[in-house]
Design an enzyme around this catalytic site. Structure first.
Site, PDB file in Angstrom:
ATOM      1  N   PHE A 142       0.861  -1.161   0.047  1.00 19.61           N
ATOM      2  CA  PHE A 142      -0.029  -0.176   0.011  1.00 19.61           C
ATOM      3  C   PHE A 142       0.909   1.167   0.103  1.00 19.61           C
ATOM      4  CE2 PHE A 142      -2.286   3.565   1.615  1.00 19.61           C
ATOM      5  CZ  PHE A 142      -3.376   3.539   0.911  1.00 19.61           C
ATOM      6  N   ASP A 227       9.428   2.830   1.916  1.00 21.07           N
ATOM      7  CA  ASP A 227       8.199   3.733   2.375  1.00 21.07           C
ATOM      8  C   ASP A 227       7.813   3.591   3.694  1.00 21.07           C
ATOM      9  OD1 ASP A 227       5.810   5.012   2.779  1.00 21.07           O
ATOM     10  OD2 ASP A 227       4.644   3.917   0.813  1.00 21.07           O
ATOM     11  N   LYS A 256       2.369  11.145   7.093  1.00 18.81           N
ATOM     12  CA  LYS A 256       1.522  10.989   8.259  1.00 18.81           C
ATOM     13  C   LYS A 256       2.083  11.649   9.675  1.00 18.81           C
ATOM     14  CE  LYS A 256      -1.022   6.969   6.722  1.00 18.81           C
ATOM     15  NZ  LYS A 256      -0.569   6.054   5.772  1.00 18.81           N
TER      16      LYS A 256
HETATM   17  C1  LIG Z   1      -0.873   6.128   4.081  1.00 21.30           C
HETATM   18  C2  LIG Z   1       0.077   5.615   3.319  1.00 21.30           C
HETATM   19  C3  LIG Z   1       0.470   5.984   2.187  1.00 21.30           C
HETATM   20  C4  LIG Z   1      -0.250   7.339   1.640  1.00 21.30           C
HETATM   21  O1  LIG Z   1      -0.406   8.260   2.402  1.00 21.30           O
HETATM   22  P1  LIG Z   1      -1.697   9.454   2.200  1.00 21.30           P
HETATM   23  O2  LIG Z   1      -1.050  10.726   3.064  1.00 21.30           O
HETATM   24  O3  LIG Z   1      -2.796   8.875   2.594  1.00 21.30           O
HETATM   25  O4  LIG Z   1      -1.531   9.874   0.846  1.00 21.30           O
HETATM   26  C5  LIG Z   1       1.745   5.939   1.688  1.00 21.30           C
HETATM   27  N1  LIG Z   1       2.233   4.531   2.130  1.00 21.30           N
HETATM   28  C6  LIG Z   1       2.169   4.077   3.218  1.00 21.30           C
HETATM   29  C7  LIG Z   1       3.039   2.984   3.746  1.00 21.30           C
HETATM   30  C8  LIG Z   1       0.909   4.502   3.999  1.00 21.30           C
HETATM   31  O5  LIG Z   1       0.733   3.937   5.076  1.00 21.30           O
END
Ligand SMILES: *Cc1c(COP(=O)(O)O)cnc(C)c1O
Length: 401
Positions: A142, A227, A256
């Site tokens: 994700f 990520d 985040k």
């Molecule tokens: C939440 C998340 C994203 C996307 O972040 P948004 O601020 O919702 O666009 C990307 N990668 C990971 C691992 C995430 O948990």
């Protein structure tokens, strides 16, 4: 007679797109690990905005920084310099042990930016023939919701009817180093991986996977992109989840919690010779790196510099995992994760993840299911041990059969 909560929910359902299925709780106020709904009920927040609220709701140091900056300047665009930008970039680079910072807003934008930078680096530095660069990604990943990012997702709900998709991605099973090695070649720009897969159910890779991924990237002359949007910034007990593996990535995406639970703030941080490929006009964002976001981000960096939240997550996380581990066989089949972060698989025959979340909400604990029967647990790192125990007690009671 409807309750205030029911009225607000009806309003949402009438006027908002239906791209979420929220629990029937309408939050009006929050502080630390606690939220209060419009009917005055209090709940422990065991989700933390998917780790956007690592420091809890309205952490005083972050709120103070935001309020002070609101009284000075909030937005300039990058057409001009401002006095928070360079300091934010310097402090974030120093915190993460990296050379350079690219500021954006949402996590998805950070991932998009990392992909663009990796492709440009591949063409200009690695010498990959034009338009042929590949990025290797993992199953059940994700990374966000944009059209390019869902192009390399294997979640059919996230993809269906959103094509045509962006080419240039190769997917291999998460945690399988041999598959990674087979997937790289002289056109590979990067491996893009989550150190722990949050949305997939807090999936941790086998030991040594990332050390091997590092070797594979080096052998192929490709970049390793971690990520850390959900796993980073103290969530797992270290600043970055990859720190547990003793591995450094070339680029990290952060988001985040970087925005302190106040506003969206994301970044790509990493090697200067990689991020340095961007020239004026090639990439940008109107709001990226704005004064208010940078001031909030600097307050977050100051909190992380103390190490207190890493320590809390590590110590309380051991306690969390010890207690959740004891539920295996008592309505739970498996518990995964690290620090104050756990995926709890409810045994077949028990409540669905959704029903368990709704039941927990009625008992004053907010968390959210993922993939049907997994509860995802991520309390704010400011939570006290007795509050944590209170939430775990409720979870134990709901899953027990
Ligand atoms: C939440 C998340 C994203 C996307 O972040 P948004 O601020 O919702 O666009 C990307 N990668 C990971 C691992 C995430 O948990």
């Amino acid at each position: 007679m409807s309750t205030p909560a029911e009225d607000f929910i009806a309003l949402d359902e009438s006027w908002s797109t239906h791209n979420y299925h929220p629990l029937p709780v309408v939050i009006a106020e929050a502080n630390g690990p606690w939220v209060t709904d419009v009917d005055g009920n209090r709940y422990l927040d065991f989700l933390s905005g998917y780790s956007a609220l690592n420091f809890g709701h309205r952490h005083p140091a972050v709120v103070t920084a935001a309020v002070e900056q609101l009284g000075r300047v909030t937005l300039t665009s990058r057409a001009f310099h401002h006095d928070q930008f360079g300091l934010f970039c310097k402090e974030l680079a120093e915190l993460t042990g990296t050379d350079m910072v690219l500021t954006m807003n949402s996590g998805a934008e950070a991932v998009e930016s990392a992909i663009k930078v990796a492709r440009k680096w591949a063409y200009q530095v690695k010498g990959v023939p034009a338009e042929t660069a590949e990025v290797v990604v993992a199953t059940s990943n994700f990374h966000g919701r944009t059209t390019t990012i869902v192009s390399f997702s294997d979640d059919e709900t996230a993809r269906a009817d959103f094509g045509p998709f962006t080419p240039g991605f190769v997917q291999v099973p998460y945690g399988d180093a041999d598959a990674l090695r087979d997937a790289v070649n002289d056109r590979t720009a990067a491996l893009l991986l989550e150190p722990i897969q949050g949305e997939a159910g807090v999936i941790t890779p086998p030991p040594g996977y990332f050390a091997e991924a590092r070797r594979i990237a080096d052998d192929a002359g490709a970049l390793l992109i971690a990520d850390e949007i959900q796993s980073g910034l103290a969530r797992t007990g270290t600043l970055l989840a990859l720190d547990h593996e003793g591995v450094r990535a070339d680029l990290y995406t952060l988001g985040k919690a970087l925005g302190g639970g106040i506003l969206p703030l994301s970044a790509v941080v990493g090697r200067g010779d990689v991020l340095g490929v961007l020239r004026p006009g090639e990439h940008g964002s109107t709001f990226g790196g704005n004064p208010l976001a940078c001031a909030v981000g600097r307050a977050v960096i100051a909190l992380l510099r103390t190490g207190e939240f890493q320590e809390r997550s590590a110590t309380l996380g051991l306690h969390l995992h010890q207690r959740l581990g004891a539920l295996v066989g008592n309505g739970v089949t498996e518990v995964r994760g690290r620090g104050l972060w756990a995926g709890v698989d409810i045994a077949a025959g028990g409540l669905s993840g959704r029903d368990a979340s709704e039941t927990l909400a009625k008992q004053g604990v907010l968390c959210k299911e993922t993939h049907g029967s997994t509860l995802r647990i991520a309390p704010p790192l400011v939570i006290e041990r007795d509050e944590l125990d209170r939430g775990i007690d409720a979870i134990a009671a709901v899953v027990r059969r």
